[in-house]
Design a protein around this motif. Structure first.
Motif, mmCIF file in Angstrom:
data_model
loop_
_atom_site.group_PDB
_atom_site.id
_atom_site.type_symbol
_atom_site.label_atom_id
_atom_site.label_comp_id
_atom_site.label_asym_id
_atom_site.label_seq_id
_atom_site.Cartn_x
_atom_site.Cartn_y
_atom_site.Cartn_z
ATOM 1 N N LEU B 373 0.837 -1.197 0.000
ATOM 2 C CA LEU B 373 0.000 0.000 0.000
ATOM 3 C C LEU B 373 0.873 1.250 0.000
ATOM 4 O O LEU B 373 0.624 2.218 -0.731
ATOM 5 N N ALA B 374 1.930 1.229 0.831
ATOM 6 C CA ALA B 374 2.825 2.375 0.905
ATOM 7 C C ALA B 374 3.486 2.615 -0.450
ATOM 8 O O ALA B 374 3.608 3.762 -0.908
ATOM 9 N N ALA B 375 3.895 1.528 -1.100
ATOM 10 C CA ALA B 375 4.547 1.686 -2.405
ATOM 11 C C ALA B 375 3.579 2.297 -3.403
ATOM 12 O O ALA B 375 3.938 3.199 -4.173
ATOM 13 N N ALA B 376 2.310 1.838 -3.379
ATOM 14 C CA ALA B 376 1.331 2.373 -4.322
ATOM 15 C C ALA B 376 1.120 3.861 -4.084
ATOM 16 O O ALA B 376 1.134 4.671 -5.015
ATOM 17 N N LEU B 377 0.937 4.244 -2.793
ATOM 18 C CA LEU B 377 0.712 5.661 -2.502
ATOM 19 C C LEU B 377 1.936 6.481 -2.889
ATOM 20 O O LEU B 377 1.813 7.596 -3.415
ATOM 21 N N ALA B 378 3.129 5.919 -2.661
ATOM 22 C CA ALA B 378 4.344 6.638 -3.047
ATOM 23 C C ALA B 378 4.363 6.875 -4.554
ATOM 24 O O ALA B 378 4.710 7.963 -5.027
ATOM 25 N N ILE B 379 3.941 5.854 -5.316
ATOM 26 C CA ILE B 379 3.907 6.020 -6.777
ATOM 27 C C ILE B 379 2.939 7.133 -7.158
ATOM 28 O O ILE B 379 3.251 8.012 -7.969
ATOM 29 N N PHE B 380 1.740 7.138 -6.526
ATOM 30 C CA PHE B 380 0.764 8.186 -6.862
ATOM 31 C C PHE B 380 1.302 9.559 -6.500
ATOM 32 O O PHE B 380 1.124 10.526 -7.250
ATOM 33 N N MET B 381 1.961 9.656 -5.339
ATOM 34 C CA MET B 381 2.445 10.961 -4.905
ATOM 35 C C MET B 381 3.564 11.454 -5.830
ATOM 36 O O MET B 381 3.566 12.603 -6.261
ATOM 37 N N PHE B 382 4.499 10.571 -6.156
ATOM 38 C CA PHE B 382 5.572 10.962 -7.089
ATOM 39 C C PHE B 382 4.972 11.365 -8.422
ATOM 40 O O PHE B 382 5.409 12.323 -9.066
ATOM 41 N N SER B 383 3.937 10.640 -8.834
ATOM 42 C CA SER B 383 3.335 10.915 -10.131
ATOM 43 C C SER B 383 2.603 12.246 -10.103
ATOM 44 O O SER B 383 2.691 13.046 -11.038
ATOM 45 N N LEU B 384 1.849 12.510 -9.007
ATOM 46 C CA LEU B 384 1.153 13.793 -8.892
ATOM 47 C C LEU B 384 2.156 14.935 -8.853
ATOM 48 O O LEU B 384 1.886 16.030 -9.354
ATOM 49 N N ALA B 385 3.322 14.691 -8.255
ATOM 50 C CA ALA B 385 4.343 15.729 -8.216
ATOM 51 C C ALA B 385 4.989 15.922 -9.587
ATOM 52 O O ALA B 385 5.679 16.904 -9.813
ATOM 53 N N GLY B 386 4.774 14.984 -10.499
ATOM 54 C CA GLY B 386 5.324 15.123 -11.846
ATOM 55 C C GLY B 386 6.781 14.751 -11.938
ATOM 56 O O GLY B 386 7.535 15.349 -12.702
ATOM 57 N N ILE B 387 7.205 13.779 -11.154
ATOM 58 C CA ILE B 387 8.618 13.390 -11.169
ATOM 59 C C ILE B 387 8.852 12.393 -12.305
ATOM 60 O O ILE B 387 8.101 11.422 -12.459
ATOM 61 N N PRO B 388 9.865 12.630 -13.150
ATOM 62 C CA PRO B 388 9.980 12.042 -14.477
ATOM 63 C C PRO B 388 9.704 10.568 -14.724
ATOM 64 O O PRO B 388 8.891 10.342 -15.604
ATOM 65 N N PRO B 389 10.238 9.596 -14.012
ATOM 66 C CA PRO B 389 9.981 8.276 -14.598
ATOM 67 C C PRO B 389 8.501 7.910 -14.600
ATOM 68 O O PRO B 389 8.104 6.990 -15.305
ATOM 69 N N LEU B 390 7.694 8.620 -13.834
ATOM 70 C CA LEU B 390 6.292 8.231 -13.722
ATOM 71 C C LEU B 390 5.442 8.961 -14.762
ATOM 72 O O LEU B 390 5.850 9.951 -15.361
ATOM 73 N N PHE B 391 4.192 8.456 -14.924
ATOM 74 C CA PHE B 391 3.358 8.926 -16.014
ATOM 75 C C PHE B 391 2.863 10.362 -15.781
ATOM 76 O O PHE B 391 2.552 11.081 -16.721
ATOM 77 N N GLY B 392 2.773 10.770 -14.485
ATOM 78 C CA GLY B 392 2.325 12.124 -14.186
ATOM 79 C C GLY B 392 3.207 13.174 -14.846
ATOM 80 O O GLY B 392 2.756 14.279 -15.158
ATOM 81 N N PHE B 393 4.454 12.825 -15.058
ATOM 82 C CA PHE B 393 5.369 13.760 -15.728
ATOM 83 C C PHE B 393 4.913 14.021 -17.151
ATOM 84 O O PHE B 393 4.932 15.155 -17.632
#
Lengths: 208, 484
Positions: B373-393
């Motif tokens: 769960l923590a990993a999933a939330l971390a992914i969402f947060m990094f993605s919402l922040a727009g940090i490059p390897p994730l799709f939010g970027f």
């Protein structure tokens, strides 16, 4: 001639009953005067050729709003004498508001007659509009509502439905322990089921 | 007028409304025992509406004498809306069963269906009347949903607040609509555009006043600054599945509607509305980033995050080009997955008795108690922040690229700078989860369905999402081109 007489009759009664609405001592009388004013305003609308608005006035304002007022006035214990108490204190304020409104009307008429702003005069621009010209306005409105604006008309119905569902969802409570009357069971009940004849021997307890 | 052809074009809304009516009857007779059944049938109805989009509903063009526009742009937005609505129905029964006091009543999925029908009208609107009626249908259902847990004071407060402020916004919007109608003489978008193109002198001023009021009303509905004040309170008070719904579907609808009004109805006045959109975008990004820093409640934090994200999406609209609109659509697609994922995680936040907890402090040490769960939330947060390897970027990249191409370099630069401020509070959550001492015991996962949805959302925003870019990019661009 007859129209002029009708107009002055309706207009006089509207004005008088409006005055009575705000001066009547008894609030129930006020509402009744208001209803009279609505009826006569509807008569004025018929004279102006706006029979749809006349019907709306009678159905919506007299039929629903005024009756609602009447209920509120009768069911809530509002001390109207107290409401009127501040009349002198607020008279100046009321006068100021009245003056502002008057000024707005004068300015508005002035701007209209000056013709500076070209407001568009097209209402419901549609090809059918020309053909609708000679129709009575209830028919014209119905024709537009049920053909051209059908989609929105239906959606407006859904909005009302949602409002109703919402009111029920937020306020309806399932009450437990309520005794309900079952008419069929009441009627089907016979005296043989309910009454028991006992030959009670003396000196023994009663069986309940 | 050929009714059959017209009705075929509005088929998705017909499916939703008729489905809603039938289910309303079922729930009126069945009571609470049918809640779950009604929920699942509602999801099926939403799927049916999605299938109904194939055919004339996505390529039919104008229906009902210009009231309705069934184009690809609307279809794209509707797919997102239906998806978000379906998710918020699916997650509801478990939430209401867990929170003490209120069972799920079957009106919940029915109201979501009606709200979704309203949103379908909004995104397909080709006339100010359709716009307003659709908006009201959506909003009225939303007000009821916000106070759905009527015994909960915060929920009731949220509903009342939303209702009063929403009515005010509707009034402002109507005032703008009446000004536009008065000075252009029509409510159809295409004709309004003609009026804007030919306006001069006092008529032009009147039309501009109308434009300002219309945009103010729409900004409220998508909670862009300075009309955002209701958002944190409503999002915090409303039941979590409802908040997830508010943060996703109505936001897509309001943004798509604003794009349509801006491009189709007020296209000739692009220079005028661009100032408003740029201001709203920058103010939303900055305020959404700064005000979120001190929040203690995860739902309030996500509310500010949604304000922040609307700002980024508006950058795409400010560009005013097909690329910009495609950027908005791409952004919203990725945004709703990230947001729904975050809210699914919030739904999983429970103490050992199963009661929901909402403070950020309660996330402390989540990585040790529930690492997945923590990993999933971390992914969402990094993605919402727009940090490059994730799709939010990629979402942010798409809107910034459009803005730069439209010579709005300053806007893009300020946006990027502000997004680094926003990264602070997203990262703070990750830090809380991974580096703080563990909080009291935490409830175990109890739903394979929610776990699966979280995993799917996390997978979508992970770098694997980049595989979708060719499809997503092509579709959003094709959808955006239908507006120009």
């Amino acid at each position: 001639m007859i129209q002029a007489i009708a107009f002055y009759l309706f207009a006089t009664v509207v004005t008088l009953s409006a005055a009575m609405t705000i001066t009547a001592r008894n609030p129930v009388h006020s509402v009744l005067w208001l209803i009279l004013a609505f009826f006569n305003a509807a008569g004025l609308m018929v004279l102006a050729g706006a029979e749809f608005i006349a019907m709306l006035l009678v159905i919506v304002y007299v039929g629903a709003v005024a009756v609602l007022f009447l209920f509120v006035v009768m069911m809530l214990d509002i001390d109207f004498a107290e409401l009127r108490a501040g009349f002198v204190r607020y008279a100046m304020f009321g006068l100021a508001v009245a003056l502002v409104l008057l000024a707005e009307v004068v300015i508005g008429i002035g701007a209209w007659s000056a013709g500076g702003v070209e407001l568009s005069s097209r209402v419901a621009p549609t090809d059918a509009g020309a053909a609708l010209g000679s129709l009575p306005n209830i028919k014209a409105m119905g024709t537009l509502l049920y053909t051209r604006y059908l989609y929105i008309f239906e959606a407006a119905g859904f909005i009302l439905l949602v409002a109703m569902v919402g009111a029920i969802v937020l306020t309806h409570r399932q009450r437990t322990g309520v005794i309900k009357q079952n008419v069929a069971r009441q009627i089907n009940r016979r005296s043989e089921d309910a009454i028991r004849k006992v030959n009670q021997p003396v000196g023994q307890g009663v069986e309940l | 007028m050929d009714y059959a052809a017209n009705l075929a074009m509005v088929l998705p809304e017909i499916v939703l409304s008729l489905g809603g009516l039938v289910l309303l009857m079922v729930s009126a007779w069945g009571g609470r025992s049918v809640s779950r059944g009604v929920s699942w049938v509602s999801v099926a109805v939403l799927m049916g509406a999605g299938i109904a989009l194939i055919g004339p509903a996505s390529a039919g063009g104008i229906a009902f004498d210009g009231l309705y526009n069934a184009d690809l742009f609307a279809a794209f937005a509707k797919v997102l809306i239906f998806f978000a609505a379906a998710v918020s129905i699916v997650i509801a029964p478990r939430f209401f069963a867990r929170t003490s006091g209120e069972d799920l009543r079957p009106e919940y999925p029915v109201l979501v269906l009606f709200s979704t029908a309203g949103m379908g009208m909004m995104v397909s609107a080709n006339d100010l009347l359709t716009l307003y009626v659709g908006l009201e249908l959506q909003s009225l259902s939303a007000y009821v949903l916000a106070s759905f847990m009527r015994r909960d004071v915060r929920s009731a407060e949220a509903g009342l607040k939303y209702f009063i402020l929403g009515s005010l916004a509707s009034g402002i919007l109507l005032y703008g609509i009446s000004l536009v109608y008065g000075f252009s003489g029509t409510t159809i978008f295409g004709d309004i555009a003609t009026a804007y193109a030919g306006a001069e002198g006092s008529t032009k001023i009147g039309l501009l006043f109308g434009l300002v009021f219309v945009f103010a009303g729409l900004a409220f509905k998508m909670s862009a600054v300075p009309f955002h004040m209701w958002t944190p309170d409503v999002y915090e008070g409303a039941p979590t599945p409802v908040t997830a719904f508010f943060a996703s579907a109505p936001k897509v609808a309001a943004l798509a509607l604003s794009v349509r009004v801006a491009i189709e109805a007020m296209g000739p006045a692009t220079g005028d509305w661009r100032q408003i959109v740029i201001f709203a975008a920058l103010a939303s990004i900055v305020l959404g980033a700064v005000a979120a820093i001190n929040q203690q409640n995860i739902k309030r934090l996500l509310a500010y995050s949604s304000i922040n994200n609307v700002g980024f999406a508006l950058i795409g609209l400010a560009a005013g080009t097909a690329e910009g609109v495609a950027g908005v659509l791409t952004y919203m697609t990725i945004y709703i997955v990230m947001t729904l994922g975050s809210f699914l995680v919030v739904l999983q936040m429970r103490d050992e008795h199963g009661q929901p907890v909402e403070t950020i402090a309660s996330l402390s040490g989540l990585s040790r108690r529930r690492p997945a769960l923590a990993a999933a939330l971390a992914i969402f947060m990094f993605s919402l922040a727009g940090i490059p390897p994730l799709f939010g970027f990629w979402a942010k990249f798409a809107v910034f690229e459009a803005a730069v191409k439209a010579d709005l370099v300053a806007l893009a630069a300020i946006g990027i700078a502000a997004s680094t401020i926003g990264a602070y509070y997203y990262l703070k959550i990750v830090k809380t989860m991974y580096f703080d001492a563990p909080a009291p015991a935490y409830g175990k996962s109890d739903s394979a369905l929610e776990g699966g949805l979280i995993a799917a959302a996390a997978l979508f925003v992970s770098p694997l999402g980049y595989l979708l870019i060719p499809v997503l990019g092509a579709w959003s661009l094709a959808a955006a081109r239908t507006l120009f």
